[in-house]
Scaffold this motif. Sequence first.
Motif, PDB file in Angstrom:
ATOM      1  N   GLY A 290      12.865  48.089  46.413  1.00 55.32           N
ATOM      2  CA  GLY A 290      13.710  48.683  45.381  1.00 55.32           C
ATOM      3  C   GLY A 290      14.993  49.269  45.905  1.00 55.32           C
ATOM      4  O   GLY A 290      15.960  49.457  45.148  1.00 55.32           O
ATOM      5  N   ASP A 291      15.051  49.591  47.217  1.00 55.80           N
ATOM      6  CA  ASP A 291      16.313  50.033  47.811  1.00 55.80           C
ATOM      7  C   ASP A 291      17.320  48.885  47.752  1.00 55.80           C
ATOM      8  O   ASP A 291      16.939  47.713  47.714  1.00 55.80           O
ATOM      9  N   ILE A 292      18.600  49.232  47.753  1.00 51.78           N
ATOM     10  CA  ILE A 292      19.650  48.208  47.813  1.00 51.78           C
ATOM     11  C   ILE A 292      20.330  48.303  49.169  1.00 51.78           C
ATOM     12  O   ILE A 292      20.735  49.389  49.596  1.00 51.78           O
ATOM     13  N   VAL A 293      20.432  47.159  49.862  1.00 52.32           N
ATOM     14  CA  VAL A 293      21.050  47.115  51.185  1.00 52.32           C
ATOM     15  C   VAL A 293      22.261  46.191  51.134  1.00 52.32           C
ATOM     16  O   VAL A 293      22.168  45.052  50.655  1.00 52.32           O
ATOM     17  N   TYR A 294      23.410  46.702  51.613  1.00 49.67           N
ATOM     18  CA  TYR A 294      24.647  45.924  51.667  1.00 49.67           C
ATOM     19  C   TYR A 294      24.967  45.621  53.130  1.00 49.67           C
ATOM     20  O   TYR A 294      24.908  46.508  53.986  1.00 49.67           O
TER      21      TYR A 294
END
Length: 358
Positions: A33-37
């Motif tokens: 669910g985390d967003i990683v860029y």
Amino acid sequence: MKILEIDNSRRFLKLSIECEEDLWILYNVIKKGDIVYARTSRELKTRSGSKRKAMILGIRVEWAEFQPFTTRLRIHGIIVYGPRELDLEGQRHTLSIDIGSVITMFRESGWVGIDYERIVEASKKITIPVLIVSIDDEEYCLAIVKGYGIQVISEGYLKLPSKFETTSRSSALRSSIKEILNQIADLMNRYGLKILIIAGPADVKEYLYEEVKSDKRFKDAKIYIENTSWSGVKGVYEVLKRGTLIEVLKDHDLVIEEHLLDEFMYYIAKDPRYVAYGIDDVEFAAQSRAIKKLMVISDLVRHPNEETRKKVEDIIKLAEKQGAEIKIFSTVHETRLKLKNLGGIAAILRYPLDRANT
């Protein structure tokens, strides 16, 4: 690990990855669910075939794993951010994070609790005891690299005469370099620094480099030279983005690994009850809360056999909870082969363990 940026809400966190331990920490703190860029590349279909294009993508995490036989952490998920013209949102993608990568992580509930504490703790360490000197014929800066960035110790101007005043300019340059050499020697002695990077856009850095190399005060130091477009503080920050710092990281890792193995061999000769090696033996030591220092080759952390990988992960997590020092040996160093001959995992213990009664 460096914390490069964090927003006021503590939901966005930008990090620079410096070593394999940083990858291990990421693996443990990133949740579904985390967003990683991160910067990545993706195969795109065109009328003439296909081509791979570099871009920055943001993905909503579904899972993360270490890629077997590499130093990379793979993070897989659904694309939520990318170049608008490519219309990639909703498609799946895997980010490959390695030493030197810069990533931004977003967590809706914010980075708090034990996950945030582990990241902050990693960033506080002086992971590379290195001094950077950025210099040209106008200005200079001396800075120490720390986990959270740099600490500028000294900066100033050389104030040299005009290039047309050859004799007086040369004399002034020698005097300035001598003063800077004394500052370097004092800092390296005071902070116990063994690594020096000399950077700059012109030949003054070459002059300083040769003076350092011939000065007996620096005979035990590892010295690097780097071309930059800027001098002063700007030049220091430019070095942080260059490949030399990655090489420094790898060299420093090697020294740490050699010292750990030397300590292990000392104890195995003095009293083998103070060491453990091989998965089963180290697992027993971990369960006995006896591990002081744990060494693991990266191959085991990303072993293709799930059962083996899970057992090694459990040992590391258990040792971490007990406050043990953890060192993951890189695949690029010869020390890895020595540790591999010990079963790929070894530990120095807090107290002697007698296996005969187990």
